[in-house]
Design a protein around this motif. Sequence first.
Motif, PDB file in Angstrom:
ATOM      1  N   LEU A 279       0.997  -1.022  -0.144  1.00  0.00           N
ATOM      2  CA  LEU A 279      -0.171   0.032   0.051  1.00  0.00           C
ATOM      3  C   LEU A 279       0.932   1.328  -0.052  1.00  0.00           C
ATOM      4  O   LEU A 279       0.588   2.312  -0.785  1.00  0.00           O
ATOM      5  CB  LEU A 279      -0.920  -0.059   1.265  1.00  0.00           C
ATOM      6  CG  LEU A 279      -1.823   1.094   1.303  1.00  0.00           C
ATOM      7  CD1 LEU A 279      -3.047   1.084   0.170  1.00  0.00           C
ATOM      8  CD2 LEU A 279      -2.646   1.109   2.719  1.00  0.00           C
ATOM      9  N   LEU A 280       1.887   1.273   0.787  1.00  0.00           N
ATOM     10  CA  LEU A 280       2.845   2.512   0.866  1.00  0.00           C
ATOM     11  C   LEU A 280       3.583   2.614  -0.444  1.00  0.00           C
ATOM     12  O   LEU A 280       3.489   3.701  -0.867  1.00  0.00           O
ATOM     13  CB  LEU A 280       4.003   2.009   1.870  1.00  0.00           C
ATOM     14  CG  LEU A 280       4.104   3.340   2.928  1.00  0.00           C
ATOM     15  CD1 LEU A 280       3.275   3.924   3.472  1.00  0.00           C
ATOM     16  CD2 LEU A 280       5.367   2.781   3.860  1.00  0.00           C
ATOM     17  N   GLY A 281       3.988   1.382  -1.039  1.00  0.00           N
ATOM     18  CA  GLY A 281       4.449   1.607  -2.336  1.00  0.00           C
ATOM     19  C   GLY A 281       3.600   2.142  -3.493  1.00  0.00           C
ATOM     20  O   GLY A 281       3.976   2.830  -4.347  1.00  0.00           O
ATOM     21  N   SER A 282       2.303   1.839  -3.522  1.00  0.00           N
ATOM     22  CA  SER A 282       1.333   2.190  -4.331  1.00  0.00           C
ATOM     23  C   SER A 282       1.086   3.691  -4.066  1.00  0.00           C
ATOM     24  O   SER A 282       0.714   4.470  -5.044  1.00  0.00           O
ATOM     25  CB  SER A 282      -0.070   1.726  -3.872  1.00  0.00           C
ATOM     26  OG  SER A 282       0.087   0.128  -4.328  1.00  0.00           O
ATOM     27  N   ALA A 283       1.072   4.202  -2.682  1.00  0.00           N
ATOM     28  CA  ALA A 283       1.184   5.791  -2.301  1.00  0.00           C
ATOM     29  C   ALA A 283       2.176   6.537  -3.163  1.00  0.00           C
ATOM     30  O   ALA A 283       2.083   7.392  -3.637  1.00  0.00           O
ATOM     31  CB  ALA A 283       1.129   5.739  -0.740  1.00  0.00           C
TER      32      ALA A 283
END
Length: 116
Positions: free
Chosen positions: A62-66
């Motif tokens: 999710l952090l990578g997607s952010a």
Amino acid sequence: MGDSNCLFCRIASRQVKADIVGEEEGLLAFKDSHPQAPTHLLVIPTEHFPTLADVTPAQTQLLGSAIQFANRLARQYQLSESGYRVVFNCGSGAGQSVFHLHLHLLGGRPMRWPPG
Ligand code: AMP
Ligand code: ZN
């Protein structure tokens, strides 16, 4: 479930108005209400995590997607050439004032280093 006491959960659930500029699976982007640069956007997970320190291995995707989302917004706001800054303030000593994880995307003016 959103936290009804959390401002950014309330923005994510549209109970509080924000200038939303983009949204994708599990993430929302909106304009910072007190911009510190000509472009100052916030990217938040729609799920509540207080700080960066609360991110578990399960949430790294999710952090990578952010970050990918921030990069796309930076292109959309024509910041790719001039450069931009991505900031997570973690904890009040680092300047965090809203305890719902968020990424700041800042650009459109020269940036100094180190930040204050
Ligand atoms: P931080 O200090 O890293 O926790 O960042 C919180 C950011 O949220 C600050 O830059 C504030 O200007 C911004 N902010 C606070 N309330 C709102 C709001 N209602 N809508 C948009 N941005 C907000
Ligand atoms: Zn929240």
